[in-house]
Scaffold this motif. Structure first.
Motif, PDB file in Angstrom:
ATOM      1  N   LEU A 116     -11.354  -2.463  -4.640  1.00 16.85           N
ATOM      2  CA  LEU A 116     -12.668  -2.249  -4.042  1.00 16.85           C
ATOM      3  C   LEU A 116     -12.819  -0.916  -3.316  1.00 16.85           C
ATOM      4  O   LEU A 116     -13.925  -0.370  -3.255  1.00 16.85           O
ATOM      5  CB  LEU A 116     -12.979  -3.390  -3.058  1.00 16.85           C
ATOM      6  CG  LEU A 116     -13.066  -4.798  -3.648  1.00 16.85           C
ATOM      7  CD1 LEU A 116     -13.339  -5.807  -2.538  1.00 16.85           C
ATOM      8  CD2 LEU A 116     -14.149  -4.869  -4.718  1.00 16.85           C
ATOM      9  N   LEU A 117     -11.733  -0.387  -2.742  1.00 16.73           N
ATOM     10  CA  LEU A 117     -11.836   0.777  -1.867  1.00 16.73           C
ATOM     11  C   LEU A 117     -11.173   1.993  -2.514  1.00 16.73           C
ATOM     12  O   LEU A 117      -9.955   2.000  -2.729  1.00 16.73           O
ATOM     13  CB  LEU A 117     -11.188   0.480  -0.512  1.00 16.73           C
ATOM     14  CG  LEU A 117     -11.725  -0.759   0.213  1.00 16.73           C
ATOM     15  CD1 LEU A 117     -10.905  -1.040   1.468  1.00 16.73           C
ATOM     16  CD2 LEU A 117     -13.199  -0.582   0.560  1.00 16.73           C
TER      17      LEU A 117
ATOM     18  N   GLN B  95       0.825  -1.205   0.000  1.00 15.72           N
ATOM     19  CA  GLN B  95       0.000   0.000   0.000  1.00 15.72           C
ATOM     20  C   GLN B  95       0.863   1.261   0.000  1.00 15.72           C
ATOM     21  O   GLN B  95       0.556   2.233  -0.690  1.00 15.72           O
ATOM     22  CB  GLN B  95      -0.914  -0.003   1.231  1.00 15.72           C
ATOM     23  CG  GLN B  95      -2.095  -0.949   1.137  1.00 15.72           C
ATOM     24  CD  GLN B  95      -3.168  -0.438   0.190  1.00 15.72           C
ATOM     25  OE1 GLN B  95      -3.566   0.716   0.236  1.00 15.72           O
ATOM     26  NE2 GLN B  95      -3.624  -1.311  -0.693  1.00 15.72           N
TER      27      GLN B  95
ATOM     28  N   ALA C  63      -7.999  -4.687  -1.975  1.00 13.25           N
ATOM     29  CA  ALA C  63      -8.388  -3.386  -1.425  1.00 13.25           C
ATOM     30  C   ALA C  63      -8.288  -2.296  -2.484  1.00 13.25           C
ATOM     31  O   ALA C  63      -9.155  -1.413  -2.569  1.00 13.25           O
ATOM     32  CB  ALA C  63      -7.514  -3.040  -0.224  1.00 13.25           C
TER      33      ALA C  63
ATOM     34  N   PHE D 224     -10.338   4.912  -1.381  1.00 11.00           N
ATOM     35  CA  PHE D 224      -9.328   5.656  -0.629  1.00 11.00           C
ATOM     36  C   PHE D 224      -7.952   5.012  -0.699  1.00 11.00           C
ATOM     37  O   PHE D 224      -6.961   5.614  -0.280  1.00 11.00           O
ATOM     38  CB  PHE D 224      -9.755   5.816   0.841  1.00 11.00           C
ATOM     39  CG  PHE D 224      -9.790   4.535   1.624  1.00 11.00           C
ATOM     40  CD1 PHE D 224      -8.642   4.015   2.201  1.00 11.00           C
ATOM     41  CD2 PHE D 224     -10.994   3.859   1.804  1.00 11.00           C
ATOM     42  CE1 PHE D 224      -8.677   2.848   2.930  1.00 11.00           C
ATOM     43  CE2 PHE D 224     -11.033   2.681   2.535  1.00 11.00           C
ATOM     44  CZ  PHE D 224      -9.876   2.170   3.098  1.00 11.00           C
ATOM     45  N   THR D 225      -7.863   3.782  -1.209  1.00  9.93           N
ATOM     46  CA  THR D 225      -6.549   3.156  -1.383  1.00  9.93           C
ATOM     47  C   THR D 225      -5.924   3.532  -2.724  1.00  9.93           C
ATOM     48  O   THR D 225      -4.851   3.043  -3.047  1.00  9.93           O
ATOM     49  CB  THR D 225      -6.658   1.622  -1.301  1.00  9.93           C
ATOM     50  OG1 THR D 225      -7.496   1.140  -2.367  1.00  9.93           O
ATOM     51  CG2 THR D 225      -7.239   1.191   0.028  1.00  9.93           C
TER      52      THR D 225
END
Length: 302
Positions: free
Chosen positions: A116-117, A52, A113, A119-120
């Motif tokens: 799907l997300l 990340q 992640a 903010f990542t």
């Protein structure tokens, strides 16, 4: 995993035998199973957050995770390479396998992640401001950390091969003289501080490359340093740590940091001595594209 092992898959075989003999109930009460599972779970956050934060390719994340696990296992199995008279724990290759599997699972979770997300997936911003002290300090610490890891790995590999050649199942404490340690450190410093930058077109060390920064000549904001400047920077950065990692090294680092507060362009001692300064790689490329005119931006607070 109650004793040191150099035979891969032994713990996995034991887990299979336990399951075959007693099913899930026996597995739930097995120390071997839970220790193997814990080693996987321990490194899942490592793989997730490293990917990340860095957005490195998956193979790089796995390689860094496996290397970190190897250093832990070697230090455990050799009493911190001879610092203690006997290993305080054991070297187990199955721990290395489990830790690496944890990194892979964490990496997969990071990719999920990202898909799907929102903010990542932060928006990319131009990296044109002069790199702050924290960023440059992290690059220096990364270089020192890579150097320490390399020295530890060289010593550890020798210990493991010695153990295997002598028929041991657990690596024995290393008997390394201070002189040998100094020569190993000097060799690693030569490679990381001189050879690697000279091979790279931007003259950056590995730590600088990780932070996406590179040195340039003070008078020419887009020109890579001369070979002699690379050597000067390496001597100032690495030699104190080789000679005295508990005294000269930390003192030299503090002097370097203090110098960045006293000079106008926040140059370190290494920068002043080598007539170089540090810039972000995108800013160097941007200035080259517009004809070597320095980019004018607000300097960060750090």
């Amino acid at each position: 995993m109650s004793s040191g092992r150099l035979d891969p898959g032994a713990s996995i075989g034991q887990i299979g035998d336990i399951y075959g003999a007693g099913g899930l109930r026996a597995l739930a009460g097995s120390f071997t199973f839970w220790q193997f599972a814990a080693n996987i779970a321990l490194f899942m956050p490592f793989g997730f957050f490293l990917h990340q934060a860095s957005r490195w390719p998956g193979i790089a994340v796995v390689a860094v995770g496996a290397s970190a696990s190897m250093l832990i296992e070697l230090s455990q199995g050799t009493g911190f390479f001879g610092v203690f008279p006997c290993p305080y724990r054991i070297f187990d290759v199955d721990d290395l396998i489990a830790n690496t599997a944890g990194v892979v699972f964490g990496l997969v979770a990071s990719y999920i992640a990202i898909g799907l997300l929102p903010f990542t997936r932060p928006p990319r911003l131009p990296d044109l401001a002069p790199p702050g002290r924290i960023r440059r300090a992290v690059a220096v610490m990364a270089d020192l950390g890579i150097g320490l890891a390399a020295v530890t790995a060289i010593q550890g590999v020798g210990v493991v091969f010695e153990a295997l050649s002598d028929g041991h199942t657990t690596p024995q404490p290393a008997d390394l003289t201070p002189t040998l340690n100094t020569w190993v450190g000097a060799a690693v410093a030569l490679v990381l501080g001189v050879v690697v930058p000279l091979v790279r077109a931007d003259r950056a060390t590995l730590g600088q490359a990780v932070m996406n920064i590179a040195p340039v000549r003070t008078a020419q904001h887009t020109t890579a340093p001369a070979p002699w400047a690379v050597g000067v920077r390496a001597v100032i950065r690495f030699v104190p740590w080789i000679l005295s990692p508990t005294l000269l090294g930390p003192v030299a680092a503090m002097i370097e940091l203090a110098c960045t507060f006293l000079t106008r362009e926040r140059q370190s001692v290494a920068g002043l001595a080598s007539l170089t300064r540090t810039r972000s790689v995108p800013s160097i490329r941007a200035d080259r594209a517009r004809g070597d005119a320095p980019t004018v931006v607000m300097e960060p607070l750090t």
